[in-house]
Every structure is written in C-alpha cells, then in structure tokens.
Design a protein around this motif. Structure first.
Motif, PDB file in Angstrom:
ATOM      1  N   ILE A 178       0.866  -1.201   0.000  1.00 10.02           N
ATOM      2  CA  ILE A 178       0.000   0.000   0.000  1.00 10.02           C
ATOM      3  C   ILE A 178       0.891   1.236   0.000  1.00 10.02           C
ATOM      4  CG2 ILE A 178      -1.823   1.254   1.207  1.00 10.02           C
ATOM      5  CD1 ILE A 178      -2.807  -1.315   2.404  1.00 10.02           C
ATOM      6  N   THR A 179       0.667   2.117  -0.971  1.00  7.85           N
ATOM      7  CA  THR A 179       1.559   3.275  -1.135  1.00  7.85           C
ATOM      8  C   THR A 179       0.808   4.604  -0.961  1.00  7.85           C
ATOM      9  OG1 THR A 179       1.202   3.137  -3.524  1.00  7.85           O
ATOM     10  CG2 THR A 179       3.183   2.085  -2.657  1.00  7.85           C
ATOM     11  N   PRO A 180       1.535   5.670  -0.588  1.00  2.00           N
ATOM     12  CA  PRO A 180       0.918   6.989  -0.403  1.00  2.00           C
ATOM     13  C   PRO A 180       0.987   7.812  -1.698  1.00  2.00           C
ATOM     14  CG  PRO A 180       3.175   7.071   0.343  1.00  2.00           C
ATOM     15  CD  PRO A 180       2.967   5.691  -0.231  1.00  2.00           C
ATOM     16  N   TRP A 181       0.473   9.046  -1.639  1.00  2.00           N
ATOM     17  CA  TRP A 181       0.404   9.866  -2.843  1.00  2.00           C
ATOM     18  C   TRP A 181       1.630  10.743  -3.041  1.00  2.00           C
ATOM     19  CZ3 TRP A 181       1.117  14.688  -1.120  1.00  2.00           C
ATOM     20  CH2 TRP A 181       0.722  14.975   0.191  1.00  2.00           C
ATOM     21  N   ASN A 182       2.493  10.899  -2.021  1.00  2.00           N
ATOM     22  CA  ASN A 182       3.489  11.978  -2.124  1.00  2.00           C
ATOM     23  C   ASN A 182       4.669  11.655  -3.042  1.00  2.00           C
ATOM     24  OD1 ASN A 182       4.453  10.164  -0.220  1.00  2.00           O
ATOM     25  ND2 ASN A 182       5.357  11.738   1.072  1.00  2.00           N
ATOM     26  N   THR A 189       8.148   1.639  -6.503  1.00  2.00           N
ATOM     27  CA  THR A 189       9.331   0.845  -6.891  1.00  2.00           C
ATOM     28  C   THR A 189      10.065   0.328  -5.655  1.00  2.00           C
ATOM     29  OG1 THR A 189      10.732   2.824  -7.021  1.00  2.00           O
ATOM     30  CG2 THR A 189       9.689   2.106  -9.052  1.00  2.00           C
ATOM     31  N   ARG A 190      10.016   1.086  -4.561  1.00  2.00           N
ATOM     32  CA  ARG A 190      10.717   0.710  -3.335  1.00  2.00           C
ATOM     33  C   ARG A 190      10.131  -0.561  -2.722  1.00  2.00           C
ATOM     34  NH1 ARG A 190      11.851   5.577   0.934  1.00  2.00           N
ATOM     35  NH2 ARG A 190      10.045   4.817   2.042  1.00  2.00           N
ATOM     36  N   LYS A 191       8.887  -0.873  -3.068  1.00  2.00           N
ATOM     37  CA  LYS A 191       8.259  -2.111  -2.574  1.00  2.00           C
ATOM     38  C   LYS A 191       8.233  -3.189  -3.660  1.00  2.00           C
ATOM     39  CE  LYS A 191       5.163   0.409   0.529  1.00  2.00           C
ATOM     40  NZ  LYS A 191       6.050   0.356   1.692  1.00  2.00           N
ATOM     41  N   LEU A 204      -0.784  -4.572  -5.435  1.00  2.78           N
ATOM     42  CA  LEU A 204      -0.424  -3.183  -5.110  1.00  2.78           C
ATOM     43  C   LEU A 204      -1.690  -2.338  -5.051  1.00  2.78           C
ATOM     44  CD1 LEU A 204       1.601  -0.718  -4.945  1.00  2.78           C
ATOM     45  CD2 LEU A 204       1.581  -0.721  -7.446  1.00  2.78           C
ATOM     46  N   LYS A 205      -1.833  -1.584  -3.957  1.00  5.91           N
ATOM     47  CA  LYS A 205      -2.918  -0.599  -3.879  1.00  5.91           C
ATOM     48  C   LYS A 205      -2.275   0.786  -3.772  1.00  5.91           C
ATOM     49  CE  LYS A 205      -5.148   1.650  -0.961  1.00  5.91           C
ATOM     50  NZ  LYS A 205      -5.334   2.875  -1.776  1.00  5.91           N
ATOM     51  N   SER A 206      -2.429   1.573  -4.828  1.00  5.69           N
ATOM     52  CA  SER A 206      -1.831   2.909  -4.811  1.00  5.69           C
ATOM     53  C   SER A 206      -2.827   3.882  -4.189  1.00  5.69           C
ATOM     54  CB  SER A 206      -1.458   3.337  -6.232  1.00  5.69           C
ATOM     55  OG  SER A 206      -2.626   3.394  -7.018  1.00  5.69           O
ATOM     56  N   GLY A 259       2.674   5.261   4.685  1.00  8.77           N
ATOM     57  CA  GLY A 259       1.597   6.234   4.841  1.00  8.77           C
ATOM     58  C   GLY A 259       1.638   6.820   6.238  1.00  8.77           C
ATOM     59  N   SER A 260       0.502   7.320   6.677  1.00  4.27           N
ATOM     60  CA  SER A 260       0.460   8.028   7.953  1.00  4.27           C
ATOM     61  C   SER A 260       0.472   7.043   9.129  1.00  4.27           C
ATOM     62  CB  SER A 260      -0.809   8.879   8.013  1.00  4.27           C
ATOM     63  OG  SER A 260      -1.923   8.041   7.896  1.00  4.27           O
ATOM     64  N   THR A 261       0.895   7.533  10.282  1.00  7.73           N
ATOM     65  CA  THR A 261       0.952   6.675  11.471  1.00  7.73           C
ATOM     66  C   THR A 261      -0.435   6.174  11.898  1.00  7.73           C
ATOM     67  OG1 THR A 261       3.028   7.645  12.163  1.00  7.73           O
ATOM     68  CG2 THR A 261       1.721   6.603  13.888  1.00  7.73           C
ATOM     69  N   GLU A 281       6.296   2.013   7.003  1.00  2.98           N
ATOM     70  CA  GLU A 281       7.031   3.276   6.801  1.00  2.98           C
ATOM     71  C   GLU A 281       6.022   4.385   7.072  1.00  2.98           C
ATOM     72  OE1 GLU A 281      10.170   3.577   6.170  1.00  2.98           O
ATOM     73  OE2 GLU A 281      10.761   1.593   5.457  1.00  2.98           O
ATOM     74  N   LEU A 282       6.114   4.992   8.249  1.00  2.05           N
ATOM     75  CA  LEU A 282       5.023   5.882   8.689  1.00  2.05           C
ATOM     76  C   LEU A 282       5.476   7.349   8.743  1.00  2.05           C
ATOM     77  CD1 LEU A 282       3.624   3.425  11.397  1.00  2.05           C
ATOM     78  CD2 LEU A 282       3.082   3.554   8.957  1.00  2.05           C
ATOM     79  N   GLY A 283       4.772   8.130   9.517  1.00  2.00           N
ATOM     80  CA  GLY A 283       4.988   9.581   9.508  1.00  2.00           C
ATOM     81  C   GLY A 283       6.285   9.997  10.177  1.00  2.00           C
ATOM     82  N   ALA A 314       6.856  15.486   2.425  1.00  2.00           N
ATOM     83  CA  ALA A 314       7.728  14.305   2.484  1.00  2.00           C
ATOM     84  C   ALA A 314       7.814  13.861   3.928  1.00  2.00           C
ATOM     85  CB  ALA A 314       9.120  14.638   1.952  1.00  2.00           C
ATOM     86  N   CYS A 315       7.882  12.533   4.126  1.00  2.00           N
ATOM     87  CA  CYS A 315       7.994  12.010   5.494  1.00  2.00           C
ATOM     88  C   CYS A 315       9.315  12.424   6.117  1.00  2.00           C
ATOM     89  CB  CYS A 315       7.874  10.502   5.481  1.00  2.00           C
ATOM     90  SG  CYS A 315       9.029   9.759   4.324  1.00  2.00           S
ATOM     91  N   THR A 316      10.321  12.686   5.256  1.00  2.00           N
ATOM     92  CA  THR A 316      11.640  13.099   5.745  1.00  2.00           C
ATOM     93  C   THR A 316      11.741  14.613   5.879  1.00  2.00           C
ATOM     94  OG1 THR A 316      12.342  13.052   3.464  1.00  2.00           O
ATOM     95  CG2 THR A 316      12.932  11.129   4.797  1.00  2.00           C
ATOM     96  N   GLU A 411       3.164  18.269  15.459  1.00  2.00           N
ATOM     97  CA  GLU A 411       2.492  17.506  14.399  1.00  2.00           C
ATOM     98  C   GLU A 411       3.286  17.560  13.093  1.00  2.00           C
ATOM     99  OE1 GLU A 411      -1.646  18.594  13.954  1.00  2.00           O
ATOM    100  OE2 GLU A 411      -1.788  19.035  16.090  1.00  2.00           O
ATOM    101  N   GLU A 412       3.070  16.530  12.286  1.00  2.00           N
ATOM    102  CA  GLU A 412       3.681  16.510  10.957  1.00  2.00           C
ATOM    103  C   GLU A 412       3.003  17.600  10.119  1.00  2.00           C
ATOM    104  OE1 GLU A 412       3.027  12.766   8.894  1.00  2.00           O
ATOM    105  OE2 GLU A 412       4.979  12.937   7.926  1.00  2.00           O
ATOM    106  N   ILE A 413       3.787  18.580   9.623  1.00  2.00           N
ATOM    107  CA  ILE A 413       3.186  19.720   8.907  1.00  2.00           C
ATOM    108  C   ILE A 413       2.785  19.307   7.497  1.00  2.00           C
ATOM    109  CG2 ILE A 413       3.570  22.074   8.063  1.00  2.00           C
ATOM    110  CD1 ILE A 413       5.642  22.379  10.385  1.00  2.00           C
TER     111      ILE A 413
END
Ligand code: NAD
Length: 510
Positions: A178-182, A189-191, A204-206, A259-261, A281-283, A314-316, A411-413
């Motif tokens: 399951i992948t996020p939109w960002n 590809t990372r998965k 795969l669910k995008s 995705g998000s936590t 891989e979360l927030g 970006a999560c980073t 919070e994650e901005i």
C-alpha cells in the motif's frame, strides 16, 4: 529581527504561460497511455463494482482522469491471481528476476519524461523534482535487480555438537503493498522491486489521489517481461474495502505499508489477526539542528532541500528547525531570504519551484497549524497565507518565536512551512529533537566531526543527515523507529523484508 520586504512570493499559477498550454495535446496523448482499469493476472479489467473515481490536477482542480474503483471482490480476484503463480514465480532463477528488473529500470528511464509529467499532473510537484523522483525511483529497480542475485544464506557448525547448519532465504509469499500519494513512483518501486527480486507475488494498492503513475509503472513492468499475476494492481475510492478482505485471507503472508501513522496503526492491528509479516514506513517529525559552528550558507542550502523538496510533503521533511541562539537571527534571515525566492505555481510551468498542496484539505490543515502558531505568539517572517484562486496553494512560510507547545512543533506539517526554535546547549538540542513520538529523519549541521557520533548516539531517529538535507538513496536502509514504523526499505536490508529465513540442521557426520 527586521525582515520587511520578504513578504511576497512570485506566483505563477494563474499566468497561463504558452509553454503549458502548448503541451495540452501532448498531455492528452500521455493520459491515453495510462490504463484506467484494474490489473489482474496480466489483464487490465473493469471493476466488478461498476464504480469509478476521478483524479484531479491539484494545480487547477480540474479532473484529468476517471479510474475504475476496485471493491472487495476485485481485491480477492487480485489476490487469487497472485497466489496462483506464487510457487512458480518463487522457483524462477534469480537471474531471470534480476533481468526483468534491469529492463524495467531501463524502460522507466527511457520513459522519464512521461513519468515525470504524470507525477506533476496528479500530485503537483515541480517538473524538475518529478524528474528527480524518476531517477530515484528507477534506482530501486536497478539496485534490487542486482540484489536478487545475492539472496544467499549461511553455512556454519553447531559449536557444541559440531553438526552442520544451513540457512536459506525464501520468498515470504504473496504480499499486499500500500503506497501513499506523495512519491507516486518511488514508493511503488521501493516495494515492488524487492518483492520481485525476492520471488514474491503481490497486490499493489496505490493512493486514490495519485493512481496514474502506479498504473503506468505496472504497465511498464509488464512491458519489461514480468509474468502475468506476479504484480496485480487494485486501487479505488475506499482503501479499506480493498485491504480488509485481502488481509483477512489466510493466503496473504505480508503487508508493506507507507503512509500516515494512524492508518499504519490500524493496519498493524488488522495484521495481527492473520499474524502477517509487516513493514511500516510511517509519519515523521524531523528535527533540523543547526549548531553555532555550522557553515550557515550550507545549512540554509540543506534546509531548502530538507524542507521544500516535494513542497514539504515528504515524510523526511524537516518539521522543526532547532537553531543555536547565537546564530538563530542570521540563519532565520538567510533562510527567509532563500524562501522568498521560490516561485509558486503549476509545476508544469517553467521556473516554478513550489507547486500546490495535493488537495484542499491539506491547505486547510496547514493554515490551521500556522494560525495556531501565530495565536501562541509566533511571528511570520515570510508567507503565512493561502493563495486564492484555482488549485490548492499555500505560501512557503517561515515562522519564528512560536513556543514548543505549538502544533507545528508536535504535528507533521506536510507542507512548505518552516518553524524555527532556539536552543542553547547540545544536550538541549537532543532533548528537543527527541521530544516527539516520531523517529524517522533528523538533520545535524556542524563543523565538529566529533559531534556526528555524539548526536547519532543521542538522536532517536532511523536516519540522520550530517551536513546534508537530502539523504534518500536506493543503497541506503530507509526506515524509522518509534511511531515512524518498523522495517527498512532499500539497501541489502530491503530485500530481507520480503524473505523468511529457514534453518536446516544437518545430521552430524561424525
Ligand atoms: P495515508 O495513511 O492517508 O494513506 C497511505 C495509503 O494508505 C493510501 O494508499 C491510502 O489509500 C491507504 N489507506 C488509507 N486509509 C486506509 C485504511 N483504513 N486501510 C487501508 N489503507 C488505507 O497517507 P498519505 O496521506 O497518502 O501519505 C502521507 C503520509 O505518509 C505522511 O504521514 C508521510 O509521513 C507518510 N510517508 C511515510 C514515508 C516513509 O517512508 N516513512 C514515505 C512517504 C510518506
């Protein structure tokens, strides 16, 4: 601190430059190449639900595509297809899987302009950054193509009895990804690449907001020779309508989620029912720490990358700038001066360096966080407003003097907003940095190399950039601690997530 004159960004999104409109027919041709259906057993098919959903361009709010929306029955058909070929796929020679990934790397690279344009169209990032993501995302295909051939075990002897011991790495089995939109390409590809390399099949669910890139990527995997059924793609209006039936099915072995936590927590609870292997891989809430001895120009350059890459989505992304009190005024002034140079607008337009937020809710969320900081005493050095008109824009913003009780600290901005907070000692910097439930990326700017080790000891984060604001790379183990998740993507560790270790104890020959 005097920052007057830094208040207005140049804004290009309403200027309708000829460069963009000249590309409209090219866009139509590109969109026509993207399958709108579900990919099940190598065929693009319509959903059994008969439902569809629209994809919008966040720079204009216009609908650019209508996609088939999968439901529970489609999801199970996709899992059926993955399970049907799992055994055969696991037995293919590693070299064959490796070469499919290599061809996919080459095809994605050849199609870079198409992938980059699709990402800018559906997600908003500036075209130059979208090209950067194509390069970064394609690298996972090349890297795991190379790793496929090295999926070896170990050989040893039991020290007490001397009998031989072997270990093997086997594909974990059918996976749900399951992948996020960002990062619509790189997160896929990372998965997909390590799963293919390890010999797993997958569904795969995008993300609903950005399915186009994943659809075109899946087609590219087929073009590269991936056999039918290995990769199936089902996306739709309701994420849980797809993921729940798959996760409840005993044939599924693993879920890998980015995705998000809060969503990750729900999926972890769900995964426990079926005792699934999980990668999460979360927030994030990354600290960006600038010491008094840092090269401030290098720190500002690093800050622009760590904060403004991907429009801050970006999560980073650096979320909290922690700057030594003795240099905070100078750093803030230089950073605000760099931010004001950003050109906000449609990512397809020449010279645009900051695109729209992905949707209106994201703009509302950022506006709430900034208003909260200002209400608590924060001062806006630059930006601080929504941009009126079509599309979902928020001005790149720098805030100082907000207290750490502000939501921007906690919070994650996930947007182009940079709050700056002071500290006085190294111990205080570490304490402030760790004062979050997240633990993904962190950044440290100093010219003292001994600090690198002391800070890496103290910081509870899975990633640390030392005098660098951008550190993601296919060869690096990417992942977080605490509420930022578990597991690693990329590097040699990335393929291990898709394997299970089998130990074989051999009869003592003596
Ligand atoms: P999100 O959690 O809303 O959605 C991520 C994916 O999960 C999407 O495909 C979505 O459709 C799906 N989803 C949502 N609810 C679901 C449910 N109940 N059941 C199953 N699937 C569900 O996150 P987002 O808004 O797409 O992405 C932004 C978040 O992702 C941020 O928190 C960011 O930090 C995080 N992220 C983390 C990394 C990382 O590597 N750690 C990378 C990129 C993004």
């Amino acid at each position: 601190m005097g920052y007057l004159g830094l208040q207005s960004h140049s804004f290009g999104c309403c200027s309708s430059p000829a460069s963009r409109w000249g590309k409209v027919s090219h866009m139509k041709e590109l969109l026509a190449k993207v399958p709108a259906g579900l990919l099940i057993n190598g065929e693009w098919v319509d959903s059994i639900t008969g439902e569809t959903y629209d994809v919008k361009n966040p720079a204009t709010g216009e609908v650019i595509a209508t996609m088939q929306s999968a439901g529970a029955e489609d999801a199970i058909k996709a899992l059926d297809a993955a399970c049907a070929v799992q055994k055969e796929w696991a037995q293919t020679p590693a070299r064959e899987r490796s070469e499919i990934l290599r061809r996919a790397f080459e095809l994605v690279t050849e199609r870079a302009e198409e992938f980059a344009t699709l990402m800018t169209l559906e997600m908003g990032k500036p075209l130059a950054e979208a090209h950067g993501e194509v390069k970064y995302g394609a690298e996972y295909l090349r890297w795991f193509g190379e790793e496929a051939a090295r999926m070896n075990g170990r050989f040893g002897h039991a020290p007490d009895a001397g009998f031989p011991m072997l270990t093997r790495r086997k594909p974990v089995g059918p996976c749900l990804l399951i992948t996020p939109w960002n990062f619509p390409l790189a997160m896929a590809t990372r998965k997909v690449a390590p799963a293919v390399a390890a010999g797993c099949t997958m569904v795969l669910k995008s993300a609903r907001l950005t399915p186009l890139t994943a659809q075109y990527f899946a087609q590219t995997m087929l073009d590269a020779g991936l056999p039918s059924g290995v990769l199936n793609v089902v996306s739709g209006k309701s994420a849980s309508a797809i993921s729940n039936p798959i996760m409840e099915d005993r044939r599924l072995r693993k879920i890998s989620f980015t995705g998000s936590t809060p969503v990750g927590q729900k999926l972890l609870a769900k995964a426990s029912e079926n005792v699934l292997r999980t990668s999460m891989e979360l927030g994030g809430n990354a600290p960006f720490i600038v010491f008094e001895d840092a090269d401030l120009d290098a720190a500002v350059k690093g800050a622009m990358g760590a904060k403004m890459r991907n429009i801050g989505e970006a999560c980073t992304a650096a979320n909290r700038f922690l700057v030594h009190s003795s240099v905070i005024d100078e750093f803030s002034a230089k950073f605000a001066a760099a931010i004001v140079e950003l050109k906000v607008g449609n990512g397809l337009d020449d010279g645009v360096t900051c695109g729209p937020m992905v949707e209106q809710d994201a703009v509302d969320h950022i506006a709430e966080l900034v208003d909260d900081a200002v209400a608590r005493g924060g001062r806006i050095l630059v930006g601080g407003k929504r941009v009126e008109g079509a599309g979902y824009f928020y001005e790149p913003t720098v805030i100082v003097d907000a207290p750490i009780e502000s939501r921007v600290f906690r919070e994650e901005i996930f947007g182009p907003v940079a709050p700056i907070f002071p500290f006085d000692t190294e111990a205080e910097a570490v304490e402030l940095a760790n004062d979050t439930e997240y633990g993904l990326a962190s950044y440290v700017f100093t010219q003292d190399p001994d600090r690198m080790y002391r800070m890496s000891d103290g910081l509870e984060f899975g990633l640390m950039g030392f005098n660098s604001g951008v550190i993601s790379n296919a060869a690096a183990p990417f992942g977080g601690v605490k509420h930022s998740g578990m597991g690693r993507e990329g590097a040699a560790e990335g393929i291990e997530e898709y394997t299970s270790l089998q130990y074989i104890g051999v009869k003592n020959p003596y």
